[in-house]
Write a protein that holds these residues in place. Structure first.
Motif, mmCIF file in Angstrom:
data_model
loop_
_atom_site.group_PDB
_atom_site.id
_atom_site.type_symbol
_atom_site.label_atom_id
_atom_site.label_comp_id
_atom_site.label_asym_id
_atom_site.label_seq_id
_atom_site.Cartn_x
_atom_site.Cartn_y
_atom_site.Cartn_z
ATOM 1 N N ASP A 179 38.132 32.227 -35.226
ATOM 2 C CA ASP A 179 37.231 31.696 -36.247
ATOM 3 C C ASP A 179 37.214 30.183 -36.176
ATOM 4 O OD1 ASP A 179 39.267 30.651 -37.732
ATOM 5 O OD2 ASP A 179 39.346 32.299 -39.149
ATOM 6 N N SER A 211 33.489 35.642 -32.610
ATOM 7 C CA SER A 211 33.481 34.458 -33.476
ATOM 8 C C SER A 211 32.176 34.571 -34.254
ATOM 9 C CB SER A 211 33.551 33.148 -32.690
ATOM 10 O OG SER A 211 32.254 32.736 -32.325
ATOM 11 N N ASP A 212 31.908 33.638 -35.153
ATOM 12 C CA ASP A 212 30.643 33.680 -35.909
ATOM 13 C C ASP A 212 29.457 33.929 -34.980
ATOM 14 O OD1 ASP A 212 32.228 32.949 -37.964
ATOM 15 O OD2 ASP A 212 31.184 31.074 -38.437
ATOM 16 N N ARG A 218 29.341 39.041 -32.923
ATOM 17 C CA ARG A 218 29.153 38.001 -33.941
ATOM 18 C C ARG A 218 29.590 38.473 -35.319
ATOM 19 N NH1 ARG A 218 23.602 40.124 -34.089
ATOM 20 N NH2 ARG A 218 22.980 40.434 -36.262
ATOM 21 N N TRP A 219 29.736 37.507 -36.211
ATOM 22 C CA TRP A 219 30.045 37.802 -37.610
ATOM 23 C C TRP A 219 28.792 38.346 -38.281
ATOM 24 C CZ3 TRP A 219 30.008 33.924 -42.142
ATOM 25 C CH2 TRP A 219 30.655 34.483 -43.263
ATOM 26 N N GLY A 221 28.039 37.846 -41.305
ATOM 27 C CA GLY A 221 27.530 36.861 -42.270
ATOM 28 C C GLY A 221 28.048 37.008 -43.683
ATOM 29 N N THR A 237 21.849 31.202 -29.961
ATOM 30 C CA THR A 237 22.973 30.448 -30.526
ATOM 31 C C THR A 237 22.835 28.945 -30.305
ATOM 32 O OG1 THR A 237 24.211 30.774 -28.489
ATOM 33 C CG2 THR A 237 24.599 32.367 -30.242
ATOM 34 N N PRO A 242 31.116 28.352 -33.802
ATOM 35 C CA PRO A 242 31.924 29.056 -34.804
ATOM 36 C C PRO A 242 32.095 28.162 -36.040
ATOM 37 C CG PRO A 242 32.892 29.273 -32.623
ATOM 38 C CD PRO A 242 31.758 28.301 -32.486
ATOM 39 N N PRO A 247 24.709 32.254 -42.237
ATOM 40 C CA PRO A 247 25.116 33.646 -42.460
ATOM 41 C C PRO A 247 23.938 34.614 -42.575
ATOM 42 C CG PRO A 247 26.336 32.174 -43.917
ATOM 43 C CD PRO A 247 25.295 31.339 -43.235
ATOM 44 N N LEU A 250 22.786 35.511 -39.148
ATOM 45 C CA LEU A 250 23.748 36.404 -38.497
ATOM 46 C C LEU A 250 23.649 37.822 -39.061
ATOM 47 C CD1 LEU A 250 26.905 34.097 -38.412
ATOM 48 C CD2 LEU A 250 25.241 34.486 -36.585
#
Ligand code: FUL
Length: 452
Positions: A179, A211-212, A218-219, A221, A237, A242, A247, A250
């Motif tokens: 993260d 990571s985000d 991906r995260w 969000g 991206t 990250p 959010p 994502l």
């Protein structure tokens, strides 16, 4: 050349150029395998388990880490029994305490009273995962509030040394969790993510990295367990990093995104990520977890559920009960697929690679001959060839006319629909909009467990 001749020439070229379908982003084999795990587990465990904090500040004494009854086999067996396909342990959280005896710092289990400093939590978890046949992963927080080098250029080398230890001494690693968090102890610390990622690729090429913003996963969000109702596995991206991504973007993904980076839904079974006794009464029930399954796996994501071990080094009873309820409800709902024998065989063979192709606005009718009753539906695309469905319509025949069950957006790996029970002998599915003809791989009709 006269203007109009040039125009005619260009028009002729354009007309004669065949329309080549745009190449869709596709998953790497490691991403495809990861997505099919569906339910994976996070284990947040460190000095915070003993201090009651969510974020330690790095001043914690290793003396407080003493999970006397720690039993990795018991933890992993519970995960295996309740259908989890991977365990990801917090090898190091933001406080910097290492659950393995790292050579590069003494702020580790080796300085703790646990097993007289001879223990290794990471190894015990990795070994138990291997024994029970589930995958193993780890979280190594770049933000480290204990390490003195943090905030100086040499920290990246220190971090990579730790990464190398974890990537080489614990067998096969299937996911590495990063993260982008940075604290006040050095806000301008520049993490060398490219270097970290290169090392993972070199030492564990089959591992996915979270990571985000990927590179592999991906995260989603948010930390509440909700993937977007529309959820694309593709994003772009550019300009993101990250810790520096929107959010909302994502959560939904991007139909025009050029990179295949599917969403992972991380959520805790408790309000916090770490165990706190005062949250024993706030453990999510099996039924609540099932709801999150629909909102993550059922929306083209993957559920990463955190179950934090307690200071004894075990799961609390409440958590274990919820995990068993969760799995038994899911098993009950999805035990019998009523589509089997009623739709084309390749749609119920549990293989994504056998599919039928649906073109836009060409309805497909499944005639069951006899009425069946159900309140859940499942659709899956052959995502190896990209994510294609944009909008689709599901209808049923009520004896007189077609009635809408649902109009929904993305399918991707899996789309689950919940609706009041219908009794019907016919279902009609129409792709209303698609990026390319939809490769429909699996279909399911189910009757939900009354415990849902
Ligand atoms: C975040 C951390 O700050 C939380 O403590 C937790 O570990 C969560 C899964 O990731 O970035």
């Amino acid at each position: 050349m006269k203007k109009h001749t040039l125009f005619t020439l260009i028009a002729a070229i354009v007309a004669s150029t065949p329309i080549v379908a745009q190449e869709l982003p596709k998953p790497e084999p490691r991403q495809l395998e990861w997505q099919q795990l569906e339910t994976t587990a996070f284990l947040h465990f460190t000095v915070n388990t003993f201090t009651g904090k969510e974020w330690g500040d790095g001043t914690e004494s290793p003396q407080i880490f003493n999970p006397k009854d720690f039993d990795a086999r018991k933890i992993v067996k519970t995960l295996k029994d309740t259908g989890f396909k991977m365990a990801i342990i917090t090898a190091k959280h933001h406080d910097g305490f290492c659950l393995w005896p790292s050579k590069y710092t003494d702020h580790t289990v080796a300085s703790s009273p646990w097993k007289n400093g001879k223990g290794d939590v990471v190894k015990e978890i990795a070994d138990a995962c291997q024994e029970y046949g589930i995958k193993f992963g780890f979280y190594l927080s770049p933000w480290d509030q204990h390490e003195e080098q943090y905030g100086t250029p040499s920290y990246n080398a220190f971090y990579k040394n730790q990464l190398r230890e974890l990537l080489t001494n614990y067998g096969e690693v299937s996911e590495v969790w990063f993260d982008g968090a940075k604290g006040d102890n050095a806000k301008n610390m520049e993490y060398d993510f490219d270097g970290y990622w290169q090392l993972v690729r070199e030492l564990q090429p089959k591992a996915v990295m979270f990571s985000d913003v990927g590179p592999d996963v991906r995260w989603v969000g948010n930390e509440s367990g909700n993937a977007g109702e529309t959820c694309w596995s593709t994003i772009d991206t550019v300009g993101m990093a990250p810790g520096k991504a929107d959010p909302k973007y994502l959560n939904v993904g991007d139909p025009e995104g050029s990179l295949w980076i599917p969403a992972e839904t991380d959520v805790s079974i408790r309000p916090g990520w770490f165990y706190h006794p005062e949250e024993d009464s706030k453990v999510k029930s099996g039924k609540q977890l099932v709801d999150l399954y629909y909102k993550s796996v059922g929306r083209n994501s993957l559920l990463l559920l955190n179950i934090p071990p307690n200071p004894k080094g075990l799961f609390a009873e409440q958590d274990v009960r919820s995990l068993h309820d969760f799995r038994s409800i899911l098993d009950e709902t999805f035990r019998e697929n009523l589509a089997v024998g009623r739709v084309t065989k390749q749609l119920t063979d549990q293989k994504l690679t056998t599919y039928i192709t649906l073109k836009e606005k060409q309805p497909l009718v499944w005639d069951f001959q006899k009425e069946i009753a159900f309140d859940r539906a499942m659709f899956q695309e052959n995502i190896a060839e990209g994510q294609r469905n944009v909008t689709a319509l599901m209808e049923y025949w009520d004896g007189k006319a077609w009635q809408q069950v649902d109009q929904f957006t993305t399918i991707g790996y899996k789309r689950l629909l919940r609706f009041p029970q219908i009794k019907t002998s016919r279902v009609r599915i129409t792709v209303l909009e698609a990026k390319q003809p939809v490769q429909l791989a699996e279909v399911g009709f189910y009757k939900a467990s009354p415990r849902e």
